[in-house]
Design an enzyme around this catalytic site. Structure first.
Site, mmCIF file in Angstrom:
data_model
loop_
_atom_site.group_PDB
_atom_site.id
_atom_site.type_symbol
_atom_site.label_atom_id
_atom_site.label_comp_id
_atom_site.label_asym_id
_atom_site.label_seq_id
_atom_site.Cartn_x
_atom_site.Cartn_y
_atom_site.Cartn_z
ATOM 1 C CB THR A 1 -0.909 0.040 1.245
ATOM 2 O OG1 THR A 1 -1.676 -1.168 1.287
ATOM 3 C CG2 THR A 1 -1.845 1.221 1.206
ATOM 4 C CB SER B 1 -0.286 8.590 -2.522
ATOM 5 O OG SER B 1 -0.234 7.483 -3.398
ATOM 6 C CB CYS B 2 -3.607 4.945 -2.408
ATOM 7 S SG CYS B 2 -5.110 3.998 -2.648
ATOM 8 N N GLY B 3 -4.784 4.565 0.748
ATOM 9 C CA GLY B 3 -5.007 3.602 1.809
ATOM 10 C C GLY B 3 -5.772 2.372 1.402
ATOM 11 C CB CYS C 1 -4.103 1.583 -3.959
ATOM 12 S SG CYS C 1 -2.722 1.998 -2.890
#
Length: 279
Positions: free
Chosen positions: A116, A119-121, A123
């Site tokens: 992960t 920038s993304c939790g 994705c």
């Protein structure tokens, strides 16, 4: 045992219209970013990029955000596992969580993608169906109100407490506030979702969930994942200094969360459930 949350680095600075050709050498501070492997028992569950520090809060909040735990007794223990770098030094980049035997893991656990980004939790989630999590807490009946001046003042209160941002300029922040504007917990991280997880994890370990009557103020935009994290922690108000996404507004409307965007000190936009703001 303490990890460095920032690092020194020599840089070359270029400036237009300055003397000496506008070129100088100086020292700068960069926000730390390292991988953290999260284990459920001996099983690897996920790897996330994060700023070292408050790792146990991060793991606890991550487990809340995944819908795995929602009360402190379900999380029996947290500990760092052995791991060394090329110099033979402990990395403190692996955390093992021991859960209560009756905690049921979701079916997606075995399918979780191992990486992960900061920038993304979400994705790293294995399927679209696994994106939506069911919360144990319903905030529809949370009738706590916050005055407009108190709510509008939270971004400044948040910024005043961002020590890591002061030195690096490169981290997000999340702050948990009472309806009167009292700061309960602030966490910083290169990942905005990590900052929120650290706040939620702190609250879980303090036995404070659900977080009724509180406000979550974040330094960036309000995404779907942040609204979902607020929902899973029972937070009735989410305020951001930037814009929300359409899906974030849809989820906030559905789950009873008051969603605020473009909160800039003198004005703010409320997208859902404005009844909690006393103007």
């Amino acid at each position: 045992m303490k990890k460095r949350v920032s690092q020194r680095r020599q840089i070359t600075r270029f400036r237009l219209g300055a003397t000496d050709n506008g070129i100088s050498r100086r020292e700068d501070f960069l926000a730390g970013e390292e991988p953290l492997e999260i284990r459920l028992g001996a099983q690897s569950f996920s790897v996330t990029m994060r700023t070292p520090g408050d790792d146990f809060d991060l793991v606890a909040g991550f487990l809340v955000s995944e819908g795995i735990v929602w009360e402190p007794g379900q999380l029996v223990s947290l500990r760092y596992c052995a791991g060394v770098d090329d110099a033979g030094q402990q990395t403190f980049n692996v955390v093992e969580s021991q859960l209560r035997p009756d905690v049921v893991l979701p079916d997606t656990t075995m399918e979780r993608h191992v990486y992960t980004s900061s920038s993304c939790g979400i994705c790293g989630t294995a399927s679209i169906d696994a994106v939506r999590k069911s919360s144990r807490f319903d905030v529809h009946d949370d009738d706590a109100q916050v005055t407009l001046p108190a709510l509008a003042g939270l971004p400044d209160r948040l910024r005043e407490s961002q020590k890591l941002f002061d030195s690096t300029g490169g981290v997000h922040a999340a702050g948990l506030f009472t309806r009167d504007g009292e700061l309960l917990c602030l966490r910083e991280d290169v990942g905005r979702h990590n900052a929120v997880d650290k706040v939620v994890g702190w609250a879980l370990r303090e036995g404070m969930l659900p977080l009724r009557g509180t406000i979550l103020q974040v330094s960036g935009r309000a995404s779907f994942e942040l609204v979902q994290k607020a929902q899973l922690a029972g937070i009735p108000v989410l305020s951001a200094v930037s814009a929300p996404s359409s899906l974030a507004a849809d989820l906030a409307e559905e789950t009873g969360i008051t969603l605020v965007g473009f909160s800039r000190g003198t004005s703010l936009n409320c997208y859902t459930h404005p009844q909690r703001i006393a103007a």
